[in-house]
Design a protein around this motif. Structure first.
Motif, PDB file in Angstrom:
ATOM      1  N   ARG A   1     -20.676   2.742  24.965  1.00  0.00           N
ATOM      2  CA  ARG A   1     -21.890   3.548  24.823  1.00  0.00           C
ATOM      3  C   ARG A   1     -21.587   5.039  24.888  1.00  0.00           C
ATOM      4  O   ARG A   1     -22.157   5.826  24.126  1.00  0.00           O
ATOM      5  CB  ARG A   1     -22.907   3.156  25.891  1.00  0.00           C
ATOM      6  N   CYS A   2     -20.710   5.439  25.785  1.00  0.00           N
ATOM      7  CA  CYS A   2     -20.329   6.851  25.866  1.00  0.00           C
ATOM      8  C   CYS A   2     -19.619   7.304  24.597  1.00  0.00           C
ATOM      9  O   CYS A   2     -19.913   8.377  24.049  1.00  0.00           O
ATOM     10  CB  CYS A   2     -19.435   7.096  27.081  1.00  0.00           C
ATOM     11  N   TYR A   3     -18.693   6.506  24.121  1.00  0.00           N
ATOM     12  CA  TYR A   3     -17.920   6.865  22.929  1.00  0.00           C
ATOM     13  C   TYR A   3     -18.823   7.018  21.711  1.00  0.00           C
ATOM     14  O   TYR A   3     -18.757   8.014  20.993  1.00  0.00           O
ATOM     15  CB  TYR A   3     -16.848   5.803  22.666  1.00  0.00           C
ATOM     16  N   TRP A   4     -19.676   6.021  21.463  1.00  0.00           N
ATOM     17  CA  TRP A   4     -20.501   6.068  20.253  1.00  0.00           C
ATOM     18  C   TRP A   4     -21.624   7.087  20.368  1.00  0.00           C
ATOM     19  O   TRP A   4     -22.003   7.697  19.366  1.00  0.00           O
ATOM     20  CB  TRP A   4     -21.036   4.676  19.917  1.00  0.00           C
ATOM     21  N   THR A   5     -22.150   7.322  21.562  1.00  0.00           N
ATOM     22  CA  THR A   5     -23.154   8.371  21.722  1.00  0.00           C
ATOM     23  C   THR A   5     -22.541   9.735  21.422  1.00  0.00           C
ATOM     24  O   THR A   5     -23.116  10.536  20.679  1.00  0.00           O
ATOM     25  CB  THR A   5     -23.749   8.348  23.147  1.00  0.00           C
ATOM     26  N   GLY A   6     -21.378  10.004  21.994  1.00  0.00           N
ATOM     27  CA  GLY A   6     -20.693  11.263  21.715  1.00  0.00           C
ATOM     28  C   GLY A   6     -20.332  11.403  20.249  1.00  0.00           C
ATOM     29  O   GLY A   6     -20.453  12.482  19.657  1.00  0.00           O
ATOM     30  N   SER A   7     -19.930  10.303  19.626  1.00  0.00           N
ATOM     31  CA  SER A   7     -19.563  10.333  18.207  1.00  0.00           C
ATOM     32  C   SER A   7     -20.759  10.662  17.326  1.00  0.00           C
ATOM     33  O   SER A   7     -20.675  11.520  16.440  1.00  0.00           O
ATOM     34  CB  SER A   7     -18.985   8.982  17.783  1.00  0.00           C
ATOM     35  N   PHE A   8     -21.880   9.988  17.557  1.00  0.00           N
ATOM     36  CA  PHE A   8     -23.053  10.216  16.712  1.00  0.00           C
ATOM     37  C   PHE A   8     -23.696  11.574  16.965  1.00  0.00           C
ATOM     38  O   PHE A   8     -24.124  12.242  16.021  1.00  0.00           O
ATOM     39  CB  PHE A   8     -24.065   9.084  16.884  1.00  0.00           C
ATOM     40  N   VAL A   9     -23.762  11.998  18.222  1.00  0.00           N
ATOM     41  CA  VAL A   9     -24.304  13.327  18.518  1.00  0.00           C
ATOM     42  C   VAL A   9     -23.409  14.404  17.909  1.00  0.00           C
ATOM     43  O   VAL A   9     -23.895  15.373  17.310  1.00  0.00           O
ATOM     44  CB  VAL A   9     -24.474  13.530  20.043  1.00  0.00           C
ATOM     45  N   GLY A  10     -22.102  14.236  18.042  1.00  0.00           N
ATOM     46  CA  GLY A  10     -21.167  15.199  17.453  1.00  0.00           C
ATOM     47  C   GLY A  10     -21.274  15.255  15.940  1.00  0.00           C
ATOM     48  O   GLY A  10     -21.298  16.333  15.340  1.00  0.00           O
ATOM     49  N   ALA A  11     -21.355  14.098  15.292  1.00  0.00           N
ATOM     50  CA  ALA A  11     -21.491  14.070  13.829  1.00  0.00           C
ATOM     51  C   ALA A  11     -22.810  14.698  13.392  1.00  0.00           C
ATOM     52  O   ALA A  11     -22.861  15.420  12.391  1.00  0.00           O
ATOM     53  CB  ALA A  11     -21.391  12.644  13.319  1.00  0.00           C
ATOM     54  N   LEU A  12     -23.876  14.467  14.150  1.00  0.00           N
ATOM     55  CA  LEU A  12     -25.165  15.075  13.828  1.00  0.00           C
ATOM     56  C   LEU A  12     -25.113  16.592  13.956  1.00  0.00           C
ATOM     57  O   LEU A  12     -25.614  17.319  13.091  1.00  0.00           O
ATOM     58  CB  LEU A  12     -26.258  14.498  14.720  1.00  0.00           C
TER      59      LEU A  12
END
Length: 108
Positions: A46-57
């Motif tokens: 959850r931490c990895y994918w949240t950071g990934s999607f927020v960063g990509a956004l």
């Protein structure tokens, strides 16, 4: 005047996107809390994918005046993060099955 304001916001949004990706990656490797209901692997995912999607956004928004480049940047960043997750972690879990490059990463 508006173009200058837009350019002034590009760098902070770009750096915030990179920081979100780095923070998500670090928290994906070392979870900072424990949960009674979630496994440590679930917290890491959850931490990895949240950071990934927020960063990509944020990277998408930073490049947004040129929407074709913005879509390319966001898609490229997400593609790299998916490849990294597949190759080095067990953070890809679809339908209850964990996907990973190494056999030992495939257990939940």
């Amino acid at each position: 005047m508006a173009a200058e304001a837009g350019e002034a916001m590009m760098k902070p949004l770009f750096y915030a996107g990179l920081a979100a990706i780095v923070l998500g990656t670090v928290l994906g490797m070392f979870p900072r809390w424990k949960s009674a209901t979630l496994s440590p692997a679930s917290i890491q995912r959850r931490c990895y994918w949240t950071g990934s999607f927020v960063g990509a956004l944020l990277l998408f928004i930073a490049v947004l005046p040129d929407w074709k480049s913005a879509v390319f940047v966001a898609a490229a960043v997400l593609a790299v993060l998916v490849v990294v997750a597949y190759r080095f972690t067990s953070h890809i879990k679809l339908g209850g099955k964990v996907y990973g490059y190494m056999r030992d990463q495939r257990h939940p």
